[in-house]
Scaffold this active site. Structure first.
Site, short mmCIF file in Angstrom:
data_model
loop_
_atom_site.label_atom_id
_atom_site.label_comp_id
_atom_site.label_asym_id
_atom_site.label_seq_id
_atom_site.Cartn_x
_atom_site.Cartn_y
_atom_site.Cartn_z
N GLY A 17 1.59 -7.36 -17.10
CA GLY A 17 1.77 -6.27 -18.05
C GLY A 17 3.17 -6.32 -18.63
CE LYS A 42 -6.85 -8.48 -22.05
NZ LYS A 42 -5.77 -7.58 -21.66
CB ILE A 95 8.25 -6.27 -7.99
CG1 ILE A 95 8.68 -7.74 -8.15
CG2 ILE A 95 9.25 -5.32 -8.62
CD1 ILE A 95 9.91 -8.14 -7.41
CB THR A 96 3.99 -3.20 -6.30
OG1 THR A 96 3.51 -4.23 -7.16
CG2 THR A 96 3.25 -1.90 -6.56
CE1 TYR A 159 18.98 -6.21 -8.43
CE2 TYR A 159 19.09 -4.27 -9.84
CZ TYR A 159 18.35 -5.22 -9.17
OH TYR A 159 16.99 -5.17 -9.24
CD GLU A 209 17.90 1.81 1.90
OE1 GLU A 209 16.97 2.51 2.33
OE2 GLU A 209 17.87 1.21 0.81
CG HIS A 246 8.82 16.90 18.43
ND1 HIS A 246 10.09 17.44 18.41
CD2 HIS A 246 7.96 17.93 18.53
CE1 HIS A 246 9.98 18.77 18.50
NE2 HIS A 246 8.70 19.09 18.58
#
Lengths: 293, 386
Positions: A17, A42, A95-96, A159, A209, A246
């Protein structure tokens, strides 16, 4: 060299897309071989010179695709990952964002012990600057060929880190976004193993993180690594979220906090950066001290 | 998405998890009627998305329908403050009226996702109740786990192992394993993120009951649970967060500081908050705009930030990958022109289409504080907020 992507990489894009087309064009302009896009129904057409096929299998058989890059919407992404694995793609990069967790439980189990490595989901992808090989969504102009491997749970923060390195003239061997979801294909630890084995990589930046225990598992591996690691944990100042029940606390204990992750990494011998704007200069310093610059 | 206790119990009961008799009531009169149906002796429980409801005065025993009515009139309409809610508390507009049960012992049972193994795990302990986290930390041997492999599902031997380990043997064995299987099935079929029964009660007359239940559903799976999504109670969520979700911004969290943040990517958003605190400031929110592919999304986000009375300066920190900085710049300009942000605004753009983004900001003639690096942006925002 570098990890996962090199000049032999032949990328098929699943979900061709607007985003898939734009990122394929950026990769092609960068110098990457993008062999096909997959859009069911397609097949046989082409978009801006990129041939479209109905299935990943066709892209593999006809064009020798060996990397799949997935942009398929979240509700159908599990299907896309398994299709890539079933077609024999050795590395699939998803990536989704927003894939249901229980879909990923099945996918992860399906891939276990198989020949396909999954990177992501919810990740920026992989890039090897020296080979001009890119499968992902990262801006290309911040990357510089060099000897520092980069691993990140976050997309955009990587980045930032790479930009800091590049501005200081510190190049990268490869950059791998492992993804920010609870269940991911390749863990930080496994990405470290790849860089440890890569002759072109001299040192690694690890961007973690808060939440979960993946950084502690990475720290266990860092103890035995020959290459220095500079680490940053995002979210040190984040307030605790409103919790539900919990179970989360029972599973992770206090391991989810930035402090717990930072001390595990420090104990393992990594250099832990407190300020997110000091990632680049800290790595530069470490390279100089070790004579790797 | 979190369910209320009564919603969780209705869901679990459909799968065969035994729960105490009871119904939700929205007025004192309804509570009285439910209590009468249940024989008079009931417990009246505030329905709010928090633990520790008892200590906050949200759970009351009633010996008669009249007492139940009285208890409900005290609870409905209250702002329930607990250790989890913060000082403003949560509104309560309904109560669960349940039969009182004589409890012999309390166990703990839950299903949750274990990131490390990549599978759901079932957790059980004989030491149920409020102190379960302390139990997990000080005596981890009292916590028993079984991973649910998606290729086989939760196997009967796993349920038996948990039952034996937690003393649910003898006549309780069969009902215990059936209850566990039902809980796992409810979790799997509803895309649960947490299904927790605490306490799991053994009654004095030898029954097993889910005395309390918490259930949370994966928002990413909303497309296959239209029915469950209707159970969302937005009164339990922060007003600005609800507004953000309505505008399509999933990742907004209101915080206590005065610097409004618009960032792309959760990691960069957290690092931006870290950088603000490093410079001595306090963020007013966490906002991950994600891949904003139209200026309208940026305008909507800035409207939410700009209308927050706590916000004294705005920091836009974008490192474009899939997100395009020119679209973000266009959104910032539109929001400023529409008067949606009158606070001083610091903009730092990098990455995809940054020249175009910078040109849009330059040519707009709008007063903005521009920053090059990340630390500089945080420092300027802290200065602007005073």
């Amino acid at each position: 060299m570098g990890v996962l992507m090199d000049s032999e990489s032949r990328v098929v894009v699943q979900g061709f897309g607007a985003a898939g087309q734009r990122e394929a064009a950026t990769s092609i302009a960068y110098g990457t071989t993008v062999v096909a896009g997959v859009t069911p129904g397609k097949g046989g057409t082409d978009v801006d010179g990129v041939p479209i096929r109905n299935t990943v299998r066709e892209a593999v058989d006809e064009f020798g695709a060996n990397i799949s890059l997935i942009f398929v919407p979240a509700a159908f992404a599990a299907d896309a990952i398994v299709e890539a694995a079933d077609a024999g793609i050795p590395t699939t990069i998803c990536i989704t964002e927003g894939i249901p967790t229980l879909d990923m439980v099945k996918v992860k189990r399906y891939l276990r012990g198989g020949a396909t490595r999954l990177i992501g989901p919810n990740c920026p992808g992989v890039i090897t600057p020296s080979e001009r090989s890119r499968a992902g969504i990262m801006p290309t102009d911040v990357y510089l060929p060099g000897n520092v491997g980069v691993i990140s749970r976050s997309g955009t923060l990587v980045y930032e880190a790479v930009d800091q390195l590049t501005r200081l003239g510190v190049g990268q061997s490869s950059s791998v976004g492992v993804g920010g979801d609870p269940i991911i294909g390749t863990t930080q630890r496994e990405a470290l193993e790849l860089f440890e084995a890569d002759p072109e990589t001299a040192a690694v930046v690890l961007i973690g993180e808060i939440g979960g225990t993946a950084e502690q598992e990475a720290a266990d591996y860092i103890k035995g690594m020959s290459k220095p690691v500079v680490a940053f944990i995002a979210g040190a100042t984040a307030p605790p979220g409103r919790r539900m029940g919990h179970a989360g606390a029972i599973i992770a204990g206090k391991a989810g906090t930035a402090q717990a992750k930072q001390s595990a990494l420090m104990d393992a011998g990594a250099t832990v950066v407190q300020s997110p704007s000091k990632i680049g200069e800290t790595m530069q310093q470490v390279l100089k001290e070790r004579g790797l610059a | 998405m979190k369910l209320h206790e009564y919603q969780a119990k209705e869901l679990l009961a459909r799968y065969g998890v035994p729960v105490p008799g009871g119904r939700v009531a929205r007025t004192p009169e309804e509570a009285e009627a439910v209590a009468r149906d249940l024989g008079g002796k009931v417990v009246v429980k505030a329905q709010a998305h928090t633990g520790g409801r008892g200590k906050g005065g949200g759970v009351k025993l009633a010996g008669s329908p009249e007492e139940a009515k009285q208890a409900a009139s005290e609870i409905i309409g209250m702002q329930l403050v607990t250790h989890q809610t913060g000082p403003q508390g949560l509104p309560v507009d309904s109560v669960l009226v349940e039969e009182q049960v004589d409890i012999d012992r309390e166990l703990y049972l839950s299903v949750a996702i274990d990131n490390a193994s990549g599978m759901p795990i079932v957790i059980a302990s004989a030491a149920g109740g409020m102190e379960i986290e302390e139990v997990a930390e000080s005596t981890p041997e009292q916590i028993h786990r079984q991973a649910v492999d998606p290729t086989t599902g939760f196997m009967p031997y796993q349920a038996r192992a948990l039952a034996f380990a937690t003393g649910l043997d003898g006549d309780l064995m069969r009902p215990a394993t059936a209850l566990m299987a039902a809980l796992v099935k409810a979790f799997e079929e509803s895309d649960g993120t947490i299904a927790e029964v605490n306490p799991l009660a053994v009654t004095k007359d030898g029954r097993l009951l889910a005395a309390d239940a918490k259930f949370s559903i994966d928002d990413n799976a909303d497309f296959r649970h239209k029915d469950l999504m209707e159970l969302r109670d937005t009164s339990q969520e922060e007003e600005r967060e609800v507004e953000a979700h309505a505008a399509g911004i999933q990742n907004y969290v209101k915080l206590d500081g005065n610097i409004g943040c618009l960032v792309n990517g959760a990691g960069l958003a957290m690092a931006t908050m870290d950088a603000i605190k490093f410079e001595g400031g306090q963020p007013a929110n966490f906002l991950d705009i994600g891949t904003a592919n139209n200026p309208e999304a940026v305008v909507a986000a800035l409207k939410i930030i700009g209308s927050d009375p706590d916000v004294e300066a705005v920091l836009v920190n974008i490192f474009g990958g899939l997100a395009r900085t020119d679209i973000i710049a266009e959104g910032v300009v539109q929001a400023k022109r529409q008067g949606l942000i009158d606070q001083p605004t610091v903009v730092r753009l990098a990455g995809t289409n940054v020249e175009e983004g910078a040109r849009i900001l330059d040519e707009s003639g709008i007063e903005l504080v521009r920053a090059d690096g990340f630390a500089e942006a945080a420092r300027k925002a802290v200065e602007a907020a005073g």
